[in-house]
Design a protein around this motif. Structure first.
Motif, PDB file in Angstrom:
ATOM      1  N   ARG A   1       0.611  -1.583   0.110  1.00 37.92           N
ATOM      2  CA  ARG A   1       0.150  -0.124   0.345  1.00 37.92           C
ATOM      3  C   ARG A   1       1.078   1.620   0.141  1.00 37.92           C
ATOM      4  O   ARG A   1       0.251   2.329  -0.740  1.00 37.92           O
ATOM      5  N   PHE A   2       2.212   1.649   0.802  1.00 37.97           N
ATOM      6  CA  PHE A   2       3.173   2.202   0.640  1.00 37.97           C
ATOM      7  C   PHE A   2       4.075   2.377  -0.352  1.00 37.97           C
ATOM      8  O   PHE A   2       4.695   2.531  -0.213  1.00 37.97           O
ATOM      9  N   LEU A   3       3.942   1.625  -1.322  1.00 37.23           N
ATOM     10  CA  LEU A   3       4.682   1.431  -2.868  1.00 37.23           C
ATOM     11  C   LEU A   3       5.010   2.771  -3.094  1.00 37.23           C
ATOM     12  O   LEU A   3       3.837   3.308  -3.452  1.00 37.23           O
TER      13      LEU A   3
ATOM     14  N   ARG B   1       0.463   9.001  -6.863  1.00 33.87           N
ATOM     15  CA  ARG B   1       0.229  10.339  -6.271  1.00 33.87           C
ATOM     16  C   ARG B   1       1.141  10.609  -5.378  1.00 33.87           C
ATOM     17  O   ARG B   1       1.337   9.788  -4.683  1.00 33.87           O
ATOM     18  N   ASP B   2       1.403  11.389  -5.107  1.00 37.46           N
ATOM     19  CA  ASP B   2       2.480  11.874  -4.355  1.00 37.46           C
ATOM     20  C   ASP B   2       3.475  10.998  -3.991  1.00 37.46           C
ATOM     21  O   ASP B   2       4.265  10.287  -3.046  1.00 37.46           O
TER      22      ASP B   2
ATOM     23  N   LYS C   1      -6.696  11.689   0.562  1.00 41.82           N
ATOM     24  CA  LYS C   1      -5.114  11.249   0.745  1.00 41.82           C
ATOM     25  C   LYS C   1      -4.244  10.358   1.357  1.00 41.82           C
ATOM     26  O   LYS C   1      -4.953   8.912   2.048  1.00 41.82           O
ATOM     27  N   GLY C   2      -3.058  10.137   1.230  1.00 36.84           N
ATOM     28  CA  GLY C   2      -2.522   9.162   1.800  1.00 36.84           C
ATOM     29  C   GLY C   2      -3.234   8.046   0.866  1.00 36.84           C
ATOM     30  O   GLY C   2      -3.129   8.262  -0.068  1.00 36.84           O
TER      31      GLY C   2
END
Length: 397
Positions: free
Chosen positions: A246-248, A295-296, A305-306
């Motif tokens: 998920r944080f890739l 995104r980001d 977000k996130g």
């Protein structure tokens, strides 16, 4: 001797006008014009006269004042300054009055560097916060014993065995932390509490997993190209845990290798050790499909977000009436390795990000089996896409 010491009477103490009155042996009563009255003791230690208050007449009776005076006279006879000794004992008492909630918070703060994301998820602290501190948080840590711990954890000892075990473990860490601070605690209290609680009856329930033979059909159904479908596809293809996926970040991928940062890996003592995850041709195709959503720097952002949440992927499977959950695909992959291939254990375990072997063995083993895992993950991708039904043979190196 008794008459020389005990000069005052209870009646005299009550009726005496303002002034100072000696009871003998250095014990005095000072009655003030405003109606207040205090006891004090005068002793001589090493040639110095010392004076210490023993409390107000309102709270300390004549009998109690005499007992207190004798206690401090005995200390003075040993050559110890009673004023300094009382101050020392007060410091010790104050030190041992540290409450468990304060010790627990301090212990948590000191361990943040070893916890994933500095413990922001709260998983280390939550067993204490939910099940221990509501009952024992206001108790001085020096007064906590095995019976307190038993009574606190008994309601969940069998019904929530894993949580109770974690709470007991965290409580033991807090007691050790308190001892390191110089507090007087019983370091064996948690072990004694376990003996009182007995063996846990609850059996560990594993995360439901989809049988490996059913994975291709589920994978094929993830075909609408949404972030959720793409994330689940890559989760299946790489057999990683959901959090690193998920944080890739795009900058973690170089060529066909995705480097998972050490701090994103569960259960690793060395949080600086990264894990190289080989990406199959199919996995690379999924990454390419997901890039437009980035995104980001994150490949799988959430709508607002996130990043995408683990619950988002789990709900998709729930809505389809499935018992299996996203984390279970790691078991699907491991079962496939064991039943449909002759993959060496160390290769399969490394593919799951597990630490293999003891410290000595790891010190001498310089490989992370990247090439073998590259072949393995390509074969897994073939299976997932329904392209292979035969047993896979991998060379054991």
């Amino acid at each position: 001797m008794t008459r020389a010491l005990h000069r005052l009477s209870a009646a005299k103490v009550r009726s005496a006008p303002p002034g100072k009155y000696a009871d003998g042996g250095g014990l005095w009563l000072n009655k003030r014009p405003d109606g207040g009255a205090q006891w004090f003791l005068r002793v001589t230690v090493h040639g110095r006269r010392r004076e210490m208050g023993l409390g107000s007449l309102h709270h300390v009776s004549l009998k109690e004042a005499r007992e207190e005076a004798e206690k401090w006279r005995a200390i003075a006879r040993k050559g110890v300054d009673p004023v300094k000794e009382r101050q020392r004992l007060a410091r010790v008492a104050a030190r041992n009055m540290h409450l468990l909630r304060d010790i627990a918070q301090d212990a948590f703060e000191s361990r943040k560097a070893d916890l994933k994301d500095d413990g922001k998820a709260g998983r280390w602290f939550s067993p204490l916060e939910l099940y221990v501190l509501p009952k024992l948080g206001g108790v001085p840590v020096s007064q906590i014993d095995q019976q307190d711990i038993r009574d606190t954890l008994r309601p969940i000892w069998h019904s929530k065995a894993d949580t109770a075990r974690k709470a007991m473990n965290r409580l033991g860490i807090c007691l050790k932390h308190a001892a390191a601070l110089g507090l007087d605690v019983d370091l064996q209290a948690t072990e004694k509490a376990k003996a009182l609680l007995g063996r846990q009856k609850h059996k560990v329930q594993h995360v439901p997993a989809l049988p490996w033979r059913e994975v291709p059909a589920f994978y094929a159904s993830l075909s609408d190209g949404t972030i959720t479908h793409l994330a689940l596809r890559l989760l299946i293809l790489t057999a990683v845990r959901s959090r690193p996926l998920r944080f890739l970040r795009l900058d973690q991928i170089e060529g066909d290798v995705w480097t998972v940062p050490g701090e994103m890996q569960k259960g690793r003592r060395d949080r600086t050790a990264d894990l190289a995850v080989p990406l199959s041709t199919e996995a690379m195709a999924v990454v390419a499909q997901a890039r437009p959503f980035a995104r980001d720097g994150f490949l799988f952002p959430s709508v607002r977000k996130g990043v995408i949440s683990d619950a988002t992927m789990a709900r998709l499977m729930e809505r389809r009436g499935m018992e299996a959950r996203p984390h279970g695909f790691r078991s699907s992959f491991r079962d496939w390795c064991a039943e449909a291939t002759d993959t060496p254990r160390e290769v399969a375990e490394t593919a799951l990000g597990h630490v293999v072997g003891g410290s000595v063995e790891r010190a001498y083993r310089r490989t992370d089996f990247l090439e073998q895992r590259r072949v393995l993950m390509e074969r897994w991708a073939d299976h997932v896409r329904g392209k292979d039904g035969q047993v896979v043979r991998l060379a054991h190196r």
